[in-house]
Design a protein around this motif. Structure first.
Motif, PDB file in Angstrom:
ATOM      1  N   LEU A   9     -16.690 -26.160  -8.937  1.00 34.26           N
ATOM      2  CA  LEU A   9     -17.053 -24.894  -8.307  1.00 34.26           C
ATOM      3  C   LEU A   9     -18.570 -24.728  -8.318  1.00 34.26           C
ATOM      4  O   LEU A   9     -19.209 -24.859  -9.361  1.00 34.26           O
ATOM      5  CB  LEU A   9     -16.398 -23.735  -9.050  1.00 34.26           C
ATOM      6  CG  LEU A   9     -16.701 -22.322  -8.500  1.00 34.26           C
ATOM      7  CD1 LEU A   9     -15.966 -22.087  -7.192  1.00 34.26           C
ATOM      8  CD2 LEU A   9     -16.313 -21.261  -9.528  1.00 34.26           C
ATOM      9  N   ASP A  11     -21.491 -22.008  -7.410  1.00 37.39           N
ATOM     10  CA  ASP A  11     -21.798 -20.620  -7.075  1.00 37.39           C
ATOM     11  C   ASP A  11     -23.066 -20.579  -6.232  1.00 37.39           C
ATOM     12  O   ASP A  11     -24.171 -20.770  -6.731  1.00 37.39           O
ATOM     13  CB  ASP A  11     -21.980 -19.810  -8.356  1.00 37.39           C
ATOM     14  CG  ASP A  11     -22.180 -18.320  -8.085  1.00 37.39           C
ATOM     15  OD1 ASP A  11     -22.319 -17.937  -6.908  1.00 37.39           O
ATOM     16  OD2 ASP A  11     -22.199 -17.546  -9.056  1.00 37.39           O
ATOM     17  N   ARG A  13     -23.638 -17.926  -4.011  1.00 42.84           N
ATOM     18  CA  ARG A  13     -23.645 -16.584  -3.413  1.00 42.84           C
ATOM     19  C   ARG A  13     -25.054 -16.069  -3.132  1.00 42.84           C
ATOM     20  O   ARG A  13     -25.272 -15.357  -2.138  1.00 42.84           O
ATOM     21  CB  ARG A  13     -22.907 -15.605  -4.334  1.00 42.84           C
ATOM     22  CG  ARG A  13     -21.397 -15.824  -4.391  1.00 42.84           C
ATOM     23  CD  ARG A  13     -20.751 -14.919  -5.421  1.00 42.84           C
ATOM     24  NE  ARG A  13     -21.172 -15.280  -6.782  1.00 42.84           N
ATOM     25  CZ  ARG A  13     -20.908 -14.546  -7.869  1.00 42.84           C
ATOM     26  NH1 ARG A  13     -20.273 -13.393  -7.727  1.00 42.84           N
ATOM     27  NH2 ARG A  13     -21.298 -14.950  -9.057  1.00 42.84           N
ATOM     28  N   HIS A  66     -14.729 -16.101   1.140  1.00 45.24           N
ATOM     29  CA  HIS A  66     -15.106 -16.013  -0.274  1.00 45.24           C
ATOM     30  C   HIS A  66     -15.339 -17.396  -0.883  1.00 45.24           C
ATOM     31  O   HIS A  66     -16.102 -17.531  -1.841  1.00 45.24           O
ATOM     32  CB  HIS A  66     -14.016 -15.277  -1.064  1.00 45.24           C
ATOM     33  CG  HIS A  66     -13.867 -13.843  -0.674  1.00 45.24           C
ATOM     34  ND1 HIS A  66     -13.014 -13.436   0.332  1.00 45.24           N
ATOM     35  CD2 HIS A  66     -14.482 -12.725  -1.143  1.00 45.24           C
ATOM     36  CE1 HIS A  66     -13.104 -12.115   0.470  1.00 45.24           C
ATOM     37  NE2 HIS A  66     -13.982 -11.663  -0.412  1.00 45.24           N
ATOM     38  N   PHE A  67     -14.661 -18.393  -0.315  1.00 46.79           N
ATOM     39  CA  PHE A  67     -14.823 -19.765  -0.778  1.00 46.79           C
ATOM     40  C   PHE A  67     -14.793 -20.701   0.433  1.00 46.79           C
ATOM     41  O   PHE A  67     -14.057 -20.458   1.399  1.00 46.79           O
ATOM     42  CB  PHE A  67     -13.701 -20.189  -1.727  1.00 46.79           C
ATOM     43  CG  PHE A  67     -13.588 -19.365  -2.975  1.00 46.79           C
ATOM     44  CD1 PHE A  67     -14.353 -19.657  -4.093  1.00 46.79           C
ATOM     45  CD2 PHE A  67     -12.711 -18.290  -3.034  1.00 46.79           C
ATOM     46  CE1 PHE A  67     -14.245 -18.895  -5.254  1.00 46.79           C
ATOM     47  CE2 PHE A  67     -12.593 -17.516  -4.176  1.00 46.79           C
ATOM     48  CZ  PHE A  67     -13.358 -17.820  -5.291  1.00 46.79           C
ATOM     49  N   ILE A  69     -14.311 -24.952   1.028  1.00 45.10           N
ATOM     50  CA  ILE A  69     -14.023 -26.232   0.382  1.00 45.10           C
ATOM     51  C   ILE A  69     -14.468 -27.341   1.325  1.00 45.10           C
ATOM     52  O   ILE A  69     -13.940 -27.495   2.422  1.00 45.10           O
ATOM     53  CB  ILE A  69     -12.526 -26.366   0.044  1.00 45.10           C
ATOM     54  CG1 ILE A  69     -12.088 -25.190  -0.839  1.00 45.10           C
ATOM     55  CG2 ILE A  69     -12.257 -27.702  -0.654  1.00 45.10           C
ATOM     56  CD1 ILE A  69     -10.607 -25.202  -1.190  1.00 45.10           C
ATOM     57  N   VAL A  75     -16.010 -26.890  -4.125  1.00 49.18           N
ATOM     58  CA  VAL A  75     -15.631 -25.507  -3.818  1.00 49.18           C
ATOM     59  C   VAL A  75     -16.894 -24.652  -3.888  1.00 49.18           C
ATOM     60  O   VAL A  75     -17.464 -24.451  -4.965  1.00 49.18           O
ATOM     61  CB  VAL A  75     -14.573 -24.985  -4.800  1.00 49.18           C
ATOM     62  CG1 VAL A  75     -14.239 -23.521  -4.478  1.00 49.18           C
ATOM     63  CG2 VAL A  75     -13.313 -25.837  -4.740  1.00 49.18           C
ATOM     64  N   GLN A  76     -17.338 -24.164  -2.746  1.00 46.61           N
ATOM     65  CA  GLN A  76     -18.518 -23.311  -2.678  1.00 46.61           C
ATOM     66  C   GLN A  76     -18.074 -21.846  -2.782  1.00 46.61           C
ATOM     67  O   GLN A  76     -17.293 -21.368  -1.963  1.00 46.61           O
ATOM     68  CB  GLN A  76     -19.266 -23.541  -1.367  1.00 46.61           C
ATOM     69  CG  GLN A  76     -19.810 -24.960  -1.213  1.00 46.61           C
ATOM     70  CD  GLN A  76     -20.462 -25.180   0.134  1.00 46.61           C
ATOM     71  OE1 GLN A  76     -19.903 -24.815   1.176  1.00 46.61           O
ATOM     72  NE2 GLN A  76     -21.638 -25.795   0.137  1.00 46.61           N
ATOM     73  N   TRP A  77     -18.555 -21.164  -3.818  1.00 48.95           N
ATOM     74  CA  TRP A  77     -18.246 -19.746  -4.017  1.00 48.95           C
ATOM     75  C   TRP A  77     -19.277 -18.959  -3.232  1.00 48.95           C
ATOM     76  O   TRP A  77     -20.457 -18.967  -3.556  1.00 48.95           O
ATOM     77  CB  TRP A  77     -18.294 -19.434  -5.501  1.00 48.95           C
ATOM     78  CG  TRP A  77     -17.878 -18.045  -5.874  1.00 48.95           C
ATOM     79  CD1 TRP A  77     -17.325 -17.086  -5.082  1.00 48.95           C
ATOM     80  CD2 TRP A  77     -17.989 -17.452  -7.177  1.00 48.95           C
ATOM     81  NE1 TRP A  77     -17.077 -15.941  -5.781  1.00 48.95           N
ATOM     82  CE2 TRP A  77     -17.475 -16.130  -7.069  1.00 48.95           C
ATOM     83  CE3 TRP A  77     -18.468 -17.893  -8.406  1.00 48.95           C
ATOM     84  CZ2 TRP A  77     -17.441 -15.263  -8.172  1.00 48.95           C
ATOM     85  CZ3 TRP A  77     -18.434 -17.028  -9.488  1.00 48.95           C
ATOM     86  CH2 TRP A  77     -17.926 -15.736  -9.384  1.00 48.95           C
ATOM     87  N   THR A  78     -18.844 -18.256  -2.189  1.00 45.89           N
ATOM     88  CA  THR A  78     -19.773 -17.707  -1.206  1.00 45.89           C
ATOM     89  C   THR A  78     -19.870 -16.189  -1.194  1.00 45.89           C
ATOM     90  O   THR A  78     -20.870 -15.645  -0.726  1.00 45.89           O
ATOM     91  CB  THR A  78     -19.366 -18.188   0.204  1.00 45.89           C
ATOM     92  OG1 THR A  78     -17.995 -17.827   0.443  1.00 45.89           O
ATOM     93  CG2 THR A  78     -19.511 -19.702   0.314  1.00 45.89           C
ATOM     94  N   ILE A  98     -10.274 -18.199   1.967  1.00 44.18           N
ATOM     95  CA  ILE A  98     -10.669 -19.561   1.596  1.00 44.18           C
ATOM     96  C   ILE A  98     -10.678 -20.420   2.854  1.00 44.18           C
ATOM     97  O   ILE A  98      -9.674 -20.465   3.577  1.00 44.18           O
ATOM     98  CB  ILE A  98      -9.685 -20.169   0.575  1.00 44.18           C
ATOM     99  CG1 ILE A  98      -9.629 -19.317  -0.696  1.00 44.18           C
ATOM    100  CG2 ILE A  98     -10.072 -21.611   0.241  1.00 44.18           C
ATOM    101  CD1 ILE A  98      -8.578 -19.786  -1.697  1.00 44.18           C
ATOM    102  N   LEU A 117      -7.711 -24.234  -7.137  1.00 46.14           N
ATOM    103  CA  LEU A 117      -8.242 -22.886  -6.941  1.00 46.14           C
ATOM    104  C   LEU A 117      -7.119 -21.878  -6.757  1.00 46.14           C
ATOM    105  O   LEU A 117      -7.161 -20.768  -7.326  1.00 46.14           O
ATOM    106  CB  LEU A 117      -9.179 -22.878  -5.729  1.00 46.14           C
ATOM    107  CG  LEU A 117      -9.866 -21.545  -5.397  1.00 46.14           C
ATOM    108  CD1 LEU A 117     -10.737 -21.078  -6.560  1.00 46.14           C
ATOM    109  CD2 LEU A 117     -10.703 -21.686  -4.125  1.00 46.14           C
TER     110      LEU A 117
END
Length: 259
Positions: A9, A11, A13, A66-67, A69, A75-78, A98, A117
């Protein structure tokens, strides 16, 4: 494990483009009740390219998911999960979005990351597996997105969540995870997403649906598969998937090889 500590993951953001004067609404995490899967409709790209399109072309406050892939399984947490972003028209509130990079074709790394996830998010926020939907499964959506078999995705989740309790519960309690999400009485003539899920569970348990597969219709073929399953496991051979049949089905799947 919480999703925030999930391996792979990233982050990002604070690194993504935002609109100069527009902002997304916020919500309490207790309102989250859906997870919606999307595909990008592109053969490449990641959150940084998608946000440019969302902000510059659509004029949105930020990226709609929100994510994201990526093809390599990152997994980019956006977006923070409190963010009510734009990804499912009329169903953005209480809904985690997602997106998998791709146009109906995805890598094994993406599916592995997606499944990890989903297991973590559904557990952490108590989201029923039945509420893990594809974009096109929500009311009023005219799209082929997410370009994947959502009944199979949910079947895999039922099994993974059942197996994750194996070290904590006795075998007689293994079925509770599936049954909590997948309850009711199902019989010939019924239609819908739950029938597709039932059909996939039957196949996973070793039954065959050679002609119609997971078409979401409880017809003669599905009834025959239920009868076959009931005969093999000493149940009343009535072709109706009721509590006893579903309990046995869940137990068999909970002890089988991971999806």
């Amino acid at each position: 494990m919480k999703f925030e500590t999930m391996p792979g993951l990233k982050d990002i953001r604070q690194q993504l483009r935002k609109h100069t004067h527009k902002n997304y609404a916020k919500q309490n995490l207790s309102r989250i009740q859906f997870i919606t899967l999307h595909h990008s409709g592109t053969t490449s790209g990641d959150a940084f390219s998608f946000v440019d399109y969302h902000v510059r072309h659509h004029g949105w406050p930020g990226i709609g998911y929100h994510f994201v892939i990526t093809k390599t399984g990152i997994v980019q947490w956006t977006n923070s999960l409190e963010t009510v972003s734009y990804h499912t028209g009329g169903r953005n509130s209480g809904n985690i979005g997602i997106c998998l990079t791709g146009a109906g074709e995805f890598t094994s790394s993406q599916f592995e990351a997606m499944n990890r996830l989903l297991v973590l998010l559904t557990g952490q926020f108590q989201i029923p597996v039945r509420n893990v939907l594809g974009h096109n499964e929500h009311p009023g959506q005219q799209t082929i997105c997410p370009g994947m078999n959502m009944a199979a995705v949910r079947t895999g989740l039922y099994q993974q969540k059942s197996r994750s309790t194996a070290t904590e519960n006795s075998k007689n309690e293994q079925a509770s995870t599936i049954l909590k999400e997948f309850n009711g009485i199902f019989r010939r003539g019924m239609k819908g997403a739950k029938i597709r899920d039932l059909q996939n569970l039957l196949v996973l348990a070793g039954e065959r649906l050679p002609k119609y597969g997971d078409d979401g219709i409880y017809g003669l073929e599905t009834e025959a598969a239920v009868r076959s399953f009931q005969r093999k496991h000493g149940l009343s051979n009535d072709g109706i998937a009721g509590p006893k049949t579903l309990t046995m089905l869940a137990r068999i799947i909970g002890q089988s090889t991971p999806f």
